[in-house]
Design a protein around this motif. Structure first.
Motif, short mmCIF file in Angstrom:
data_model
loop_
_atom_site.label_atom_id
_atom_site.label_comp_id
_atom_site.label_asym_id
_atom_site.label_seq_id
_atom_site.Cartn_x
_atom_site.Cartn_y
_atom_site.Cartn_z
N ALA A 157 0.84 -1.19 0.00
CA ALA A 157 0.00 0.00 0.00
C ALA A 157 0.88 1.25 0.00
N GLY A 158 0.48 2.23 -0.80
CA GLY A 158 1.24 3.46 -0.91
C GLY A 158 2.22 3.48 -2.07
N ALA A 159 2.46 2.33 -2.66
CA ALA A 159 3.42 2.24 -3.77
C ALA A 159 2.77 2.68 -5.08
N SER A 160 3.60 2.68 -6.12
CA SER A 160 3.15 3.06 -7.45
C SER A 160 3.42 1.95 -8.45
N LEU A 161 2.61 1.90 -9.49
CA LEU A 161 2.81 1.00 -10.61
C LEU A 161 2.39 1.73 -11.87
N ARG A 162 2.99 1.35 -12.99
CA ARG A 162 2.54 1.87 -14.28
C ARG A 162 2.19 0.70 -15.18
N LEU A 163 0.95 0.67 -15.61
CA LEU A 163 0.49 -0.33 -16.56
C LEU A 163 0.66 0.20 -17.98
N SER A 164 0.93 -0.72 -18.89
CA SER A 164 1.04 -0.37 -20.30
C SER A 164 0.14 -1.28 -21.12
N SER A 200 -8.82 14.50 -23.77
CA SER A 200 -9.96 14.33 -22.89
C SER A 200 -9.82 13.05 -22.10
N THR A 201 -9.91 13.18 -20.78
CA THR A 201 -9.81 12.01 -19.91
C THR A 201 -10.96 12.01 -18.91
N ARG A 202 -11.25 10.83 -18.39
CA ARG A 202 -12.28 10.69 -17.37
C ARG A 202 -11.86 9.56 -16.44
N TYR A 203 -12.21 9.72 -15.15
CA TYR A 203 -11.80 8.74 -14.13
C TYR A 203 -12.97 8.36 -13.25
N ALA A 204 -12.89 7.16 -12.72
CA ALA A 204 -13.81 6.76 -11.67
C ALA A 204 -13.48 7.57 -10.42
N GLU A 205 -14.50 7.84 -9.63
CA GLU A 205 -14.29 8.64 -8.42
C GLU A 205 -13.27 7.99 -7.48
N SER A 206 -13.25 6.69 -7.45
CA SER A 206 -12.39 5.96 -6.52
C SER A 206 -10.90 6.12 -6.82
N VAL A 207 -10.56 6.56 -8.05
CA VAL A 207 -9.14 6.67 -8.42
C VAL A 207 -8.72 8.10 -8.75
N LYS A 208 -9.66 9.02 -8.74
CA LYS A 208 -9.33 10.41 -9.07
C LYS A 208 -8.26 10.94 -8.14
N GLY A 209 -7.27 11.61 -8.72
CA GLY A 209 -6.18 12.18 -7.94
C GLY A 209 -5.05 11.20 -7.67
N ARG A 210 -5.27 9.92 -7.94
CA ARG A 210 -4.23 8.90 -7.71
C ARG A 210 -3.77 8.26 -9.02
N PHE A 211 -4.67 8.08 -9.96
CA PHE A 211 -4.36 7.42 -11.23
C PHE A 211 -4.36 8.45 -12.35
N LEU A 239 -1.24 3.44 -4.14
CA LEU A 239 -2.13 2.29 -4.29
C LEU A 239 -2.68 1.83 -2.95
N LYS A 240 -3.91 1.35 -2.98
CA LYS A 240 -4.61 0.87 -1.79
C LYS A 240 -4.98 -0.60 -1.98
N PRO A 241 -5.17 -1.33 -0.90
CA PRO A 241 -5.58 -2.74 -1.03
C PRO A 241 -6.84 -2.91 -1.88
N GLU A 242 -7.75 -1.95 -1.82
CA GLU A 242 -8.98 -2.06 -2.61
C GLU A 242 -8.75 -1.86 -4.11
N ASP A 243 -7.54 -1.50 -4.51
CA ASP A 243 -7.20 -1.43 -5.93
C ASP A 243 -6.82 -2.79 -6.50
N THR A 244 -6.72 -3.79 -5.64
CA THR A 244 -6.38 -5.13 -6.09
C THR A 244 -7.43 -5.65 -7.06
#
Length: 120
Positions: free
Chosen positions: A13-20, A56-67, A85-90
């Motif tokens: 938790a608290g770490a970062s990842l980048r998906l491609s 133009s981008t759009r985010y789910a509320e649960s990830v705004k400001g983090r993703f 990252l949070k456990p609920e992002d699993t």
């Protein structure tokens, strides 16, 4: 368009990842694209989307400001930078393309998914 996602892993938790997500196909750069995720026992949900130009981008509320979602049309790659990252992002994260997917609509193509696991 064919999609190949990568970059998932096991982090604390608290770490970062980048998906491609590498897109292939003659007109792949003209597609709207998005990331979805599916946690065990839950329905697949929209995480973030980006239009064909990237303006133009759009985010789910649960990830705004983090993703942050971005794309490199010269390389046909879609990214998802995930911070704090949070456990609920699993979940298994899927890239998608086509239609109005950038605002959560039904895509015409799915990638194969990449697992993200966040430990507490």
């Amino acid at each position: 368009v064919q999609l190949q996602a990568s970059g998932g892993g096991l982090v604390q938790a608290g770490a970062s990842l980048r998906l491609s997500c590498v897109a292939s196909g003659r007109t792949s750069s003209s597609y709207s694209m998005a990331w979805f995720r599916q946690a065990p026992g839950k329905v697949r949900e929209f995480v973030g989307g980006i239009n064909w130009s990237g303006y133009s981008t759009r985010y789910a509320e649960s990830v705004k400001g983090r993703f942050t979602i971005s794309r490199d049309n010269a390389k046909n790659i879609l990214y998802l930078q995930m911070n704090n990252l949070k456990p609920e992002d699993t979940a298994v994260y899927y890239c998608a393309a086509g239609g109005d997917v950038h605002v959560g609509g039904r895509p015409s193509s799915w990638g194969q998914g990449t697992q993200v696991t966040v430990s507490s």
